[in-house]
Scaffold this motif. Structure first.
Motif, short mmCIF file in Angstrom:
data_model
loop_
_atom_site.label_atom_id
_atom_site.label_comp_id
_atom_site.label_asym_id
_atom_site.label_seq_id
_atom_site.Cartn_x
_atom_site.Cartn_y
_atom_site.Cartn_z
N MET A 54 -6.62 5.47 5.53
CA MET A 54 -6.73 6.23 6.67
C MET A 54 -7.49 5.63 7.89
N LYS A 55 -7.08 6.19 8.80
CA LYS A 55 -7.11 5.67 10.39
C LYS A 55 -8.50 4.80 10.57
N LYS A 56 -9.63 6.23 10.48
CA LYS A 56 -11.24 6.09 10.08
C LYS A 56 -11.39 4.58 9.55
N TYR A 57 -10.67 3.61 8.30
CA TYR A 57 -11.44 2.30 7.86
C TYR A 57 -10.57 1.88 7.80
N TRP A 58 -9.79 1.58 9.31
CA TRP A 58 -8.88 0.47 9.71
C TRP A 58 -9.64 -0.92 10.40
N GLY A 59 -8.77 -1.96 10.02
CA GLY A 59 -10.12 -3.47 10.33
C GLY A 59 -11.13 -3.03 10.00
N LYS A 60 -11.25 -2.71 8.41
CA LYS A 60 -12.89 -3.04 7.99
C LYS A 60 -12.38 -3.74 6.33
N GLY A 61 -11.89 -4.38 6.71
CA GLY A 61 -11.05 -5.66 5.48
C GLY A 61 -10.75 -4.35 3.51
N TYR A 62 -10.74 -2.84 3.89
CA TYR A 62 -10.04 -2.60 2.88
C TYR A 62 -8.72 -2.64 2.59
N ALA A 63 -7.82 -3.05 3.10
CA ALA A 63 -6.81 -3.18 3.04
C ALA A 63 -6.34 -4.71 2.33
N THR A 64 -7.65 -6.13 2.74
CA THR A 64 -7.12 -6.27 1.93
C THR A 64 -7.32 -7.05 0.97
N GLU A 65 -9.42 -6.55 0.79
CA GLU A 65 -9.69 -6.10 -0.48
C GLU A 65 -8.96 -5.86 -1.61
N SER A 66 -8.36 -4.85 -1.66
CA SER A 66 -7.19 -3.78 -2.22
C SER A 66 -5.86 -5.35 -2.85
N GLY A 67 -5.58 -5.42 -1.85
CA GLY A 67 -4.29 -6.17 -1.77
C GLY A 67 -4.92 -7.77 -2.56
N LEU A 68 -5.67 -8.38 -2.39
CA LEU A 68 -5.90 -9.00 -3.43
C LEU A 68 -5.93 -8.57 -5.11
N GLU A 69 -6.58 -7.33 -5.22
CA GLU A 69 -6.12 -6.88 -6.50
C GLU A 69 -5.42 -6.78 -6.84
N VAL A 70 -4.91 -6.20 -6.04
CA VAL A 70 -3.08 -5.99 -6.11
C VAL A 70 -2.26 -8.23 -6.67
N LEU A 71 -2.55 -8.39 -5.55
CA LEU A 71 -1.71 -9.69 -5.89
C LEU A 71 -1.79 -10.17 -7.48
N ARG A 72 -3.25 -10.23 -8.35
CA ARG A 72 -3.65 -10.61 -9.13
C ARG A 72 -3.11 -9.39 -10.20
N HIS A 73 -2.50 -8.71 -9.93
CA HIS A 73 -2.50 -7.72 -10.91
C HIS A 73 -0.77 -8.14 -10.82
N ALA A 74 -0.22 -8.18 -9.97
CA ALA A 74 1.57 -9.02 -9.77
C ALA A 74 1.43 -10.58 -10.33
N PHE A 75 0.51 -10.83 -10.54
CA PHE A 75 0.55 -12.24 -10.65
C PHE A 75 0.25 -12.23 -12.46
N HIS A 76 -1.08 -11.81 -12.97
CA HIS A 76 -1.64 -11.99 -13.96
C HIS A 76 -1.16 -10.88 -14.76
N ASP A 77 -1.34 -9.48 -14.46
CA ASP A 77 -0.26 -9.17 -15.40
C ASP A 77 0.55 -8.66 -15.46
N HIS A 78 1.91 -8.83 -14.39
CA HIS A 78 3.33 -8.43 -14.12
C HIS A 78 3.65 -10.42 -14.70
N ASN A 79 3.18 -10.89 -14.32
CA ASN A 79 3.60 -12.67 -14.11
C ASN A 79 5.07 -12.71 -13.34
#
Length: 132
Positions: A54-79
């Motif tokens: 949501m636009k009111k949460y842009w620029g606060k680091g949430y996309a990067t923070e969640s993206g790092l967990e998504v990367l972890r999930h992609a490469f560790h859990d799904h190889n």
């Protein structure tokens, strides 16, 4: 409702591949910020990371923070061997997030045949080197 269908649909991403776009909720107050996650593109033969907030949460680091967990999930859990992201040419915020996630531009393309976009990619070796 959408959330129930998303996780229980026999033909859905979550059921078939144990991945999908998931709600991002702020722990402090339970606020729904947006979504982030993986999507398997069977026809194209790759998995992409997606995030939308949501636009009111842009620029606060949430996309990067969640993206790092998504990367972890992609490469560790799904190889996965690699992960891609499609980013609109004028979406500078999402381009910054993709770069913070260690993704590099692979090529440019027309999204839906009409909108200029960038195709970012990160492979497993680059992920493990950057985020060891």
């Amino acid at each position: 409702n959408f959330a129930t269908d998303y996780v229980s649909n026999a033909q859905g991403q979550f059921t078939l591949y144990k991945m999908g776009r998931m709600a991002v909720i702020r722990k402090e107050d339970g606020a729904f910020l947006g979504w982030s996650g993986l999507k398997k593109n069977v026809t194209e033969g790759y998995v992409d990371i997606g995030y939308r907030f949501m636009k009111k949460y842009w620029g606060k680091g949430y996309a990067t923070e969640s993206g790092l967990e998504v990367l972890r999930h992609a490469f560790h859990d799904h190889n996965l061997e690699y992960l891609v992201a499609h980013v609109h040419e004028l979406n500078y915020g999402s381009q910054i997030v993709a770069k913070k996630l260690g993704m590099v531009i692979n090529h440019r393309f027309l999204w839906d045949g009409r909108e200029p976009a960038r195709f970012y990619q990160i492979d497993a070796a680059s992920y493990f080197e950057k985020f060891k």
